[in-house]
Scaffold this motif. Structure first.
Motif, PDB file in Angstrom:
ATOM      1  N   PHE A 145     -32.026  -3.716 -24.071  1.00 52.71           N
ATOM      2  CA  PHE A 145     -31.694  -2.624 -24.454  1.00 52.71           C
ATOM      3  C   PHE A 145     -32.838  -1.231 -24.123  1.00 52.71           C
ATOM      4  O   PHE A 145     -32.725  -0.319 -23.583  1.00 52.71           O
ATOM      5  CB  PHE A 145     -31.347  -2.120 -25.838  1.00 52.71           C
ATOM      6  CG  PHE A 145     -31.118  -0.733 -26.509  1.00 52.71           C
ATOM      7  CD1 PHE A 145     -30.012  -0.050 -26.087  1.00 52.71           C
ATOM      8  CD2 PHE A 145     -32.178  -0.052 -26.973  1.00 52.71           C
ATOM      9  CE1 PHE A 145     -29.771   1.292 -26.870  1.00 52.71           C
ATOM     10  CE2 PHE A 145     -32.090   1.177 -27.678  1.00 52.71           C
ATOM     11  CZ  PHE A 145     -30.857   1.655 -27.221  1.00 52.71           C
ATOM     12  N   ARG A 158     -31.365   0.581 -20.945  1.00 57.74           N
ATOM     13  CA  ARG A 158     -30.577   1.637 -21.597  1.00 57.74           C
ATOM     14  C   ARG A 158     -31.377   2.844 -21.888  1.00 57.74           C
ATOM     15  O   ARG A 158     -31.270   3.838 -21.700  1.00 57.74           O
ATOM     16  CB  ARG A 158     -29.622   1.131 -22.918  1.00 57.74           C
ATOM     17  CG  ARG A 158     -28.700   0.254 -22.499  1.00 57.74           C
ATOM     18  CD  ARG A 158     -27.512   0.863 -21.681  1.00 57.74           C
ATOM     19  NE  ARG A 158     -26.389  -0.148 -21.144  1.00 57.74           N
ATOM     20  CZ  ARG A 158     -26.598  -0.946 -20.198  1.00 57.74           C
ATOM     21  NH1 ARG A 158     -27.414  -0.691 -19.190  1.00 57.74           N
ATOM     22  NH2 ARG A 158     -25.479  -1.651 -19.933  1.00 57.74           N
ATOM     23  N   PRO A 208     -31.550   2.059 -32.038  1.00 59.95           N
ATOM     24  CA  PRO A 208     -30.732   2.295 -31.266  1.00 59.95           C
ATOM     25  C   PRO A 208     -31.035   3.861 -30.693  1.00 59.95           C
ATOM     26  O   PRO A 208     -30.187   4.079 -29.487  1.00 59.95           O
ATOM     27  CB  PRO A 208     -29.261   2.039 -31.711  1.00 59.95           C
ATOM     28  CG  PRO A 208     -29.569   0.993 -32.787  1.00 59.95           C
ATOM     29  CD  PRO A 208     -30.878   1.488 -33.591  1.00 59.95           C
ATOM     30  N   THR A 212     -26.125  -1.537 -26.140  1.00 60.28           N
ATOM     31  CA  THR A 212     -26.009  -0.564 -27.438  1.00 60.28           C
ATOM     32  C   THR A 212     -25.148  -0.998 -28.440  1.00 60.28           C
ATOM     33  O   THR A 212     -25.490  -1.154 -29.620  1.00 60.28           O
ATOM     34  CB  THR A 212     -25.664   0.782 -27.074  1.00 60.28           C
ATOM     35  OG1 THR A 212     -26.380   1.048 -25.704  1.00 60.28           O
ATOM     36  CG2 THR A 212     -25.934   1.797 -27.889  1.00 60.28           C
ATOM     37  N   TRP A 260     -26.130  -2.104 -32.291  1.00 55.15           N
ATOM     38  CA  TRP A 260     -25.951  -1.558 -33.649  1.00 55.15           C
ATOM     39  C   TRP A 260     -25.105  -2.630 -34.609  1.00 55.15           C
ATOM     40  O   TRP A 260     -25.665  -2.719 -35.917  1.00 55.15           O
ATOM     41  CB  TRP A 260     -24.854  -0.416 -33.288  1.00 55.15           C
ATOM     42  CG  TRP A 260     -25.556   0.780 -32.912  1.00 55.15           C
ATOM     43  CD1 TRP A 260     -25.338   1.381 -31.860  1.00 55.15           C
ATOM     44  CD2 TRP A 260     -25.956   1.887 -33.874  1.00 55.15           C
ATOM     45  NE1 TRP A 260     -25.742   2.675 -31.739  1.00 55.15           N
ATOM     46  CE2 TRP A 260     -26.340   2.762 -33.074  1.00 55.15           C
ATOM     47  CE3 TRP A 260     -26.243   1.623 -34.880  1.00 55.15           C
ATOM     48  CZ2 TRP A 260     -26.967   3.813 -33.639  1.00 55.15           C
ATOM     49  CZ3 TRP A 260     -26.972   2.687 -35.543  1.00 55.15           C
ATOM     50  CH2 TRP A 260     -27.203   3.943 -35.172  1.00 55.15           C
TER      51      TRP A 260
END
Length: 417
Positions: A246, A250, A304, A378, A382
């Motif tokens: 991530f 991301r 996140p 993502t 979470w």
């Protein structure tokens, strides 16, 4: 400074120094190996899940019998042997990279068998500390060792991020191997004579394993603590499986930025280790175990939101808060477990607890890999971080909520080294 401080205990200082080197190497490896897999070897989310699972699956496979063996044998030689095995295994990764033959399969195998050695080290380590310093000083000893872990959590990922950026991930793992070699040297220099194990020819493995599990399940506060930790570890490992992917794919962070961010959690841990004794005594040991997770573990939910610019320090703030809570919780609950357990059961009880709480982690790693494939990086992060918070429900709904302190067994006299 009090003369009865563990700073004046020579053999504890040797243990502490070895732990410092070992923890620094561990956290360098904990950052460098996932970066090696994610960036250099282009691992998929499922392969990252396998990597996370391989780290701790040993606690599921050999955790319970390891506890019996630890109770039968002297702890320090087991710890020394485990350090040497881990060093050799991890140094094989840079050796393979330098010769051009490194594969993801080798990385998984090294992590797996290093995890097996870690089972014996960790079970022996938690059983060895009461024998070395006495039960009366367990809170101080655990606070100092947790402080080392938190310091390494800052220095290790930061150092790893920089070294990976300039030397490559595989070469960085040399630091991890060197840390375990240094730990072995420090353990070898401990002079306190350890009592022999409880081995006899008539003892059978299975009944002894059951005895350790029975002790854990019979104590209601300990049972709630184990369930809380296992739940948090299950979802924490799921988050770990996708976290580096991530952050690099991301959030768009460079390896050095990833290292700094992962290190920030250690800042809160150092603060917690420095004030653990006074804070836990002020709150009460029982109250600390359930109140701390409620108040500060939710900081992980800021991860996140990580990204370039102002979002990076925001995520770091959340990690620091969560790191503070984890260390306070661990000091309180580990000290309690060590204090109530009879000497002859320390290895088996520690192994039984690790079997459950660390055994949940390989399952969580696989869960994180599956969530990453199904929900995306993502969404998986979470779900995993929200699930981690549900672990606190076990201690909130237990008798701990109506207690301030926990009863402990009487101290045992141990000479200073």
């Amino acid at each position: 400074m009090r003369r009865d401080s563990l700073l004046f205990h020579a053999d504890f200082r040797r243990l502490w120094a070895g732990d410092t080197a070992s923890q620094l190497g561990t956290f360098v490896g904990a950052t460098a190996i996932p970066l090696l897999a994610a960036v250099t070897l282009a691992a998929t989310p499922f392969e990252m899940g396998l990597l996370t699972a391989a780290e701790t699956v040993g606690f599921l496979l050999i955790g319970l019998p390891a506890g019996v063996w630890v109770d039968r044998l002297r702890k320090r030689p087991l710890m020394l042997a485990a350090d040497l095995v881990r060093a050799v295994l991890l140094l094989s990764i840079p050796a393979a990279w330098w010769t051009g033959v490194l594969t993801m399969t080798q990385v998984l195998a090294v992590v797996l068998f290093t995890g097996f050695a870690t089972v014996f080290f960790d079970v022996s380590y938690q059983a060895y500390l009461p024998a070395l310093v006495g039960r009366r000083r367990l809170l101080e000893g655990n606070a100092k060792l947790q402080g080392v872990q938190s310091s390494a959590q800052i220095a290790g990922p930061s150092l790893a991020g920089v070294l990976v950026q300039f030397l490559g991930a595989a070469s960085t793992i040399v630091v991890t191997g060197a840390g375990y070699l240094t730990s072995a040297l420090c353990l070898w220099r401990i002079r306190t004579v350890e009592a022999s194990g409880s081995r006899t020819g008539r003892e059978r493995l299975l009944p002894q394993m059951v005895e350790g599990l029975r002790f854990v399940t019979a104590d209601r506060p300990l049972r709630a603590i184990v369930a809380c930790t296992a739940t948090a570890n299950l979802f924490g490992a799921a988050a770990q499986a996708v976290e580096v992917l991530f952050l690099t794919r991301r959030a768009g962070l460079a390896p050095a930025e990833v290292g700094v961010l992962l290190a920030v959690g250690g800042v809160g841990g150092i603060v917690a280790a420095l004030c653990a004794g006074p804070v836990i005594r002020r709150l009460g040991q029982a109250r600390s175990i359930w109140l701390v997770p409620v108040l500060v573990w939710p900081g992980n939910l800021l991860v996140p939101l990580a990204g370039p610019g102002w979002r990076l320090p925001l995520a770091g703030l959340g990690l620091a808060a969560a790191g503070f809570g984890v260390i306070l919780y661990n000091v309180a609950q580990v000290s309690y477990r060590q204090a109530i357990t009879p000497d002859r059961l320390l290895g088996r009880v520690n192994a039984s607890v690790r079997f459950v709480v660390w055994g949940a982690m390989p399952l969580g790693g696989l869960l994180g890999g599956a969530l990453g494939e199904g929900l995306g990086l993502t969404g998986a992060l979470w779900v995993a971080l929200a699930g981690e918070l549900t672990g606190a429900l076990w201690v909130i709904c237990s008798p701990l909520r109506h207690m301030r302190n926990l009863p402990v067994a009487p101290d045992t006299a141990v000479p200073a080294g």
